[in-house]
Design a protein around this motif. Structure first.
Motif, PDB file in Angstrom:
ATOM      1  N   ASP A  85       1.504  -8.616  -5.196  1.00 55.50           N
ATOM      2  CA  ASP A  85       0.312  -8.256  -4.485  1.00 55.50           C
ATOM      3  C   ASP A  85       0.489  -9.414  -3.103  1.00 55.50           C
ATOM      4  OD1 ASP A  85      -0.601  -6.297  -5.510  1.00 55.50           O
ATOM      5  OD2 ASP A  85      -2.359  -7.241  -6.446  1.00 55.50           O
ATOM      6  N   LEU A  86       0.881 -10.800  -3.649  1.00 56.52           N
ATOM      7  CA  LEU A  86       1.018 -11.725  -2.668  1.00 56.52           C
ATOM      8  C   LEU A  86       2.118 -11.426  -1.874  1.00 56.52           C
ATOM      9  CD1 LEU A  86       0.459 -14.939  -4.897  1.00 56.52           C
ATOM     10  CD2 LEU A  86      -1.173 -13.700  -3.024  1.00 56.52           C
ATOM     11  N   ARG A  87       3.356 -10.489  -2.303  1.00 54.10           N
ATOM     12  CA  ARG A  87       4.422 -10.449  -1.426  1.00 54.10           C
ATOM     13  C   ARG A  87       4.153  -9.556  -0.511  1.00 54.10           C
ATOM     14  NH1 ARG A  87       7.076  -9.394   1.896  1.00 54.10           N
ATOM     15  NH2 ARG A  87       9.036  -8.811   2.087  1.00 54.10           N
ATOM     16  N   LEU A  88       3.002  -8.532  -0.806  1.00 55.33           N
ATOM     17  CA  LEU A  88       2.786  -7.569  -0.190  1.00 55.33           C
ATOM     18  C   LEU A  88       1.612  -7.871   1.219  1.00 55.33           C
ATOM     19  CD1 LEU A  88       2.583  -4.512  -2.455  1.00 55.33           C
ATOM     20  CD2 LEU A  88       3.905  -4.625  -0.315  1.00 55.33           C
ATOM     21  N   THR A  89       1.035  -9.128   0.971  1.00 49.96           N
ATOM     22  CA  THR A  89       0.099  -9.483   1.894  1.00 49.96           C
ATOM     23  C   THR A  89       1.173 -10.255   2.954  1.00 49.96           C
ATOM     24  OG1 THR A  89      -0.031 -11.717   0.821  1.00 49.96           O
ATOM     25  CG2 THR A  89      -1.601 -10.041   0.483  1.00 49.96           C
ATOM     26  N   GLY A  90       2.313 -10.412   2.783  1.00 57.52           N
ATOM     27  CA  GLY A  90       3.498 -10.955   3.518  1.00 57.52           C
ATOM     28  C   GLY A  90       3.259 -12.529   3.725  1.00 57.52           C
ATOM     29  N   HIS A  91       2.711 -13.349   2.678  1.00 57.20           N
ATOM     30  CA  HIS A  91       2.825 -14.882   2.919  1.00 57.20           C
ATOM     31  C   HIS A  91       3.665 -15.459   2.113  1.00 57.20           C
ATOM     32  CE1 HIS A  91      -0.775 -14.550   5.686  1.00 57.20           C
ATOM     33  NE2 HIS A  91      -1.469 -13.714   4.722  1.00 57.20           N
ATOM     34  N   VAL A  92       4.056 -14.941   0.888  1.00 58.86           N
ATOM     35  CA  VAL A  92       4.879 -15.432   0.007  1.00 58.86           C
ATOM     36  C   VAL A  92       6.106 -14.511  -0.291  1.00 58.86           C
ATOM     37  CG1 VAL A  92       3.113 -16.942  -0.829  1.00 58.86           C
ATOM     38  CG2 VAL A  92       3.777 -14.721  -2.033  1.00 58.86           C
ATOM     39  N   SER A 142      10.662  -5.343   7.760  1.00 58.21           N
ATOM     40  CA  SER A 142       9.708  -6.188   7.277  1.00 58.21           C
ATOM     41  C   SER A 142       8.257  -6.087   7.698  1.00 58.21           C
ATOM     42  CB  SER A 142      10.207  -7.633   7.450  1.00 58.21           C
ATOM     43  OG  SER A 142      10.237  -8.099   8.672  1.00 58.21           O
ATOM     44  N   HIS A 143       7.752  -4.999   8.118  1.00 57.71           N
ATOM     45  CA  HIS A 143       6.463  -4.925   8.526  1.00 57.71           C
ATOM     46  C   HIS A 143       5.774  -4.007   7.408  1.00 57.71           C
ATOM     47  CE1 HIS A 143       2.902  -4.105  11.067  1.00 57.71           C
ATOM     48  NE2 HIS A 143       3.042  -3.002  10.764  1.00 57.71           N
ATOM     49  N   ILE A 144       4.634  -4.720   7.092  1.00 60.49           N
ATOM     50  CA  ILE A 144       3.850  -3.945   5.989  1.00 60.49           C
ATOM     51  C   ILE A 144       2.539  -3.787   6.639  1.00 60.49           C
ATOM     52  CG2 ILE A 144       2.899  -4.233   3.920  1.00 60.49           C
ATOM     53  CD1 ILE A 144       4.755  -6.489   3.361  1.00 60.49           C
ATOM     54  N   PRO A 145       2.130  -2.342   6.557  1.00 61.37           N
ATOM     55  CA  PRO A 145       0.996  -1.772   7.306  1.00 61.37           C
ATOM     56  C   PRO A 145      -0.130  -2.710   6.616  1.00 61.37           C
ATOM     57  CG  PRO A 145       2.173   0.062   6.399  1.00 61.37           C
ATOM     58  CD  PRO A 145       2.891  -1.241   6.023  1.00 61.37           C
ATOM     59  N   SER A 146      -1.293  -2.891   7.570  1.00 62.71           N
ATOM     60  CA  SER A 146      -2.536  -3.501   7.097  1.00 62.71           C
ATOM     61  C   SER A 146      -3.080  -3.136   6.088  1.00 62.71           C
ATOM     62  CB  SER A 146      -3.270  -3.740   8.570  1.00 62.71           C
ATOM     63  OG  SER A 146      -3.614  -2.254   8.814  1.00 62.71           O
ATOM     64  N   ARG A 147      -3.159  -1.502   5.923  1.00 61.16           N
ATOM     65  CA  ARG A 147      -3.644  -1.105   5.022  1.00 61.16           C
ATOM     66  C   ARG A 147      -3.307  -1.208   3.614  1.00 61.16           C
ATOM     67  NH1 ARG A 147      -0.286   2.966   6.763  1.00 61.16           N
ATOM     68  NH2 ARG A 147       0.477   4.239   4.976  1.00 61.16           N
ATOM     69  N   MET A 148      -2.018  -1.336   3.477  1.00 63.70           N
ATOM     70  CA  MET A 148      -1.253  -2.024   2.137  1.00 63.70           C
ATOM     71  C   MET A 148      -1.723  -3.482   2.005  1.00 63.70           C
ATOM     72  SD  MET A 148      -0.227   0.657   1.096  1.00 63.70           S
ATOM     73  CE  MET A 148       0.553   0.143  -0.645  1.00 63.70           C
ATOM     74  N   LYS A 149      -1.767  -4.235   3.040  1.00 65.41           N
ATOM     75  CA  LYS A 149      -2.006  -5.604   2.714  1.00 65.41           C
ATOM     76  C   LYS A 149      -3.586  -5.580   2.114  1.00 65.41           C
ATOM     77  CE  LYS A 149       0.768  -7.659   6.507  1.00 65.41           C
ATOM     78  NZ  LYS A 149       0.722  -8.317   7.540  1.00 65.41           N
ATOM     79  N   GLN A 150      -4.449  -4.912   2.758  1.00 69.31           N
ATOM     80  CA  GLN A 150      -5.827  -4.579   2.314  1.00 69.31           C
ATOM     81  C   GLN A 150      -5.896  -4.247   0.836  1.00 69.31           C
ATOM     82  OE1 GLN A 150      -7.665  -2.327   5.328  1.00 69.31           O
ATOM     83  NE2 GLN A 150      -7.546  -4.069   6.893  1.00 69.31           N
ATOM     84  N   SER A 151      -5.044  -3.360   0.553  1.00 71.86           N
ATOM     85  CA  SER A 151      -4.952  -2.827  -0.872  1.00 71.86           C
ATOM     86  C   SER A 151      -4.478  -3.909  -1.852  1.00 71.86           C
ATOM     87  CB  SER A 151      -4.101  -1.546  -0.982  1.00 71.86           C
ATOM     88  OG  SER A 151      -3.991  -0.931  -2.138  1.00 71.86           O
ATOM     89  N   ALA A 152      -3.349  -4.528  -1.285  1.00 76.20           N
ATOM     90  CA  ALA A 152      -3.011  -5.408  -2.282  1.00 76.20           C
ATOM     91  C   ALA A 152      -4.126  -6.770  -2.355  1.00 76.20           C
ATOM     92  CB  ALA A 152      -1.644  -6.246  -1.641  1.00 76.20           C
ATOM     93  N   LEU A 153      -4.831  -7.073  -1.274  1.00 74.01           N
ATOM     94  CA  LEU A 153      -5.898  -8.085  -1.602  1.00 74.01           C
ATOM     95  C   LEU A 153      -6.944  -7.476  -2.523  1.00 74.01           C
ATOM     96  CD1 LEU A 153      -5.982  -9.570   2.005  1.00 74.01           C
ATOM     97  CD2 LEU A 153      -5.393 -10.727   0.225  1.00 74.01           C
ATOM     98  N   ALA A 154      -7.498  -6.078  -2.272  1.00 77.26           N
ATOM     99  CA  ALA A 154      -8.354  -5.546  -2.910  1.00 77.26           C
ATOM    100  C   ALA A 154      -7.852  -5.615  -4.454  1.00 77.26           C
ATOM    101  CB  ALA A 154      -8.714  -3.982  -2.539  1.00 77.26           C
ATOM    102  N   SER A 155      -6.441  -5.242  -4.627  1.00 77.71           N
ATOM    103  CA  SER A 155      -6.192  -5.217  -6.031  1.00 77.71           C
ATOM    104  C   SER A 155      -6.329  -6.672  -6.760  1.00 77.71           C
ATOM    105  CB  SER A 155      -4.587  -5.005  -5.969  1.00 77.71           C
ATOM    106  OG  SER A 155      -4.120  -5.259  -7.251  1.00 77.71           O
ATOM    107  N   LEU A 156      -5.931  -7.782  -5.863  1.00 83.41           N
ATOM    108  CA  LEU A 156      -6.275  -9.004  -6.838  1.00 83.41           C
ATOM    109  C   LEU A 156      -7.720  -9.230  -6.855  1.00 83.41           C
ATOM    110  CD1 LEU A 156      -3.786 -11.076  -4.249  1.00 83.41           C
ATOM    111  CD2 LEU A 156      -3.480 -10.737  -6.804  1.00 83.41           C
ATOM    112  N   PHE A 157      -8.499  -8.894  -6.105  1.00 85.00           N
ATOM    113  CA  PHE A 157      -9.976  -9.132  -5.947  1.00 85.00           C
ATOM    114  C   PHE A 157     -10.532  -8.247  -7.229  1.00 85.00           C
ATOM    115  CE2 PHE A 157     -14.507  -7.659  -4.765  1.00 85.00           C
ATOM    116  CZ  PHE A 157     -14.916  -9.452  -4.909  1.00 85.00           C
TER     117      PHE A 157
END
Length: 192
Positions: A46-53, A130-145
């Motif tokens: 999930d952190l990889r999919l947010t694009g930060h790590v 290396s462009h991850i759509p924002s909906r997938m970043k949101q889904s990754a953050l939702a998953s963590l939450f």
């Protein structure tokens, strides 16, 4: 449903698990271990999919390496979780935090289904540009939450703030946990 849960609590295996000096703590410890494996590996993806790590790893490489561990952690987390429920089914069924946890698992599961369905179709494109759509970043953050809330609500199951045996309680609490103020289903189960 409560009649089935009452029957379940009277089965020999349920009684055996509940009264076992060692088995219940071992299962509970294994449950926590598999939660750590599941959530720990999920955290990397999930952190990889947010694009930060872990930007140097492609998403497909990350999944290939980590997803098997995530699946193993999830399967054994579910098995040990079922055994914990089975050991004390009435208390768990009528526990407000157990119900919240179960609801959150369903929501997190739907999010994971959407996430993996989309990722299986599009992750190769993400690897290239290396462009991850924002909906997938949101889904990754939702998953963590959501999975964090599942863990927190699971931990709260141990506390008996809203147990049927703690009366009087507000009527809406008794409704939410399927008990009546006269319920004696908790007799003898408070120590578990």
């Amino acid at each position: 449903m409560l009649e089935f849960i009452e029957w379940l609590s009277l089965t020999p295996w349920s009684i055996g698990l509940r009264e076992s000096l060692y088995m219940y703590p071992w299962i509970e410890s294994a449950h926590v271990l598999f939660i750590a494996i599941f959530f720990g590996t999920l955290l990397f993806v999930d952190l990889r999919l947010t694009g930060h790590v872990f930007q140097e790893l492609s998403i497909s490489q990350m999944n290939k390496r980590i997803l098997p561990l995530t699946i193993i952690g999830f399967v054994f987390m579910c098995i040990t979780g079922f055994l914990l429920f089975y050991a004390v089914p009435i208390r768990n069924y009528q526990n407000l935090f157990f119900r919240i946890k179960f609801f959150l698992i369903i929501i997190a599961g739907l999010n994971a289904y959407y996430f993996h369905k989309t990722m299986n179709k599009e992750s190769k494109k993400w690897d290239k540009d290396s462009h991850i759509p924002s909906r997938m970043k949101q889904s990754a953050l939702a998953s963590l939450f959501l999975w964090s809330l599942v863990i927190i609500s699971g931990r709260m199951i141990a506390y008996n703030w809203f147990d049927c045996g703690r009366q009087p309680q507000p009527d809406f609490i008794n409704f939410l946990i399927s008990c009546t103020a006269e319920s004696d289903l908790y007799e003898g189960l408070d120590g578990i």
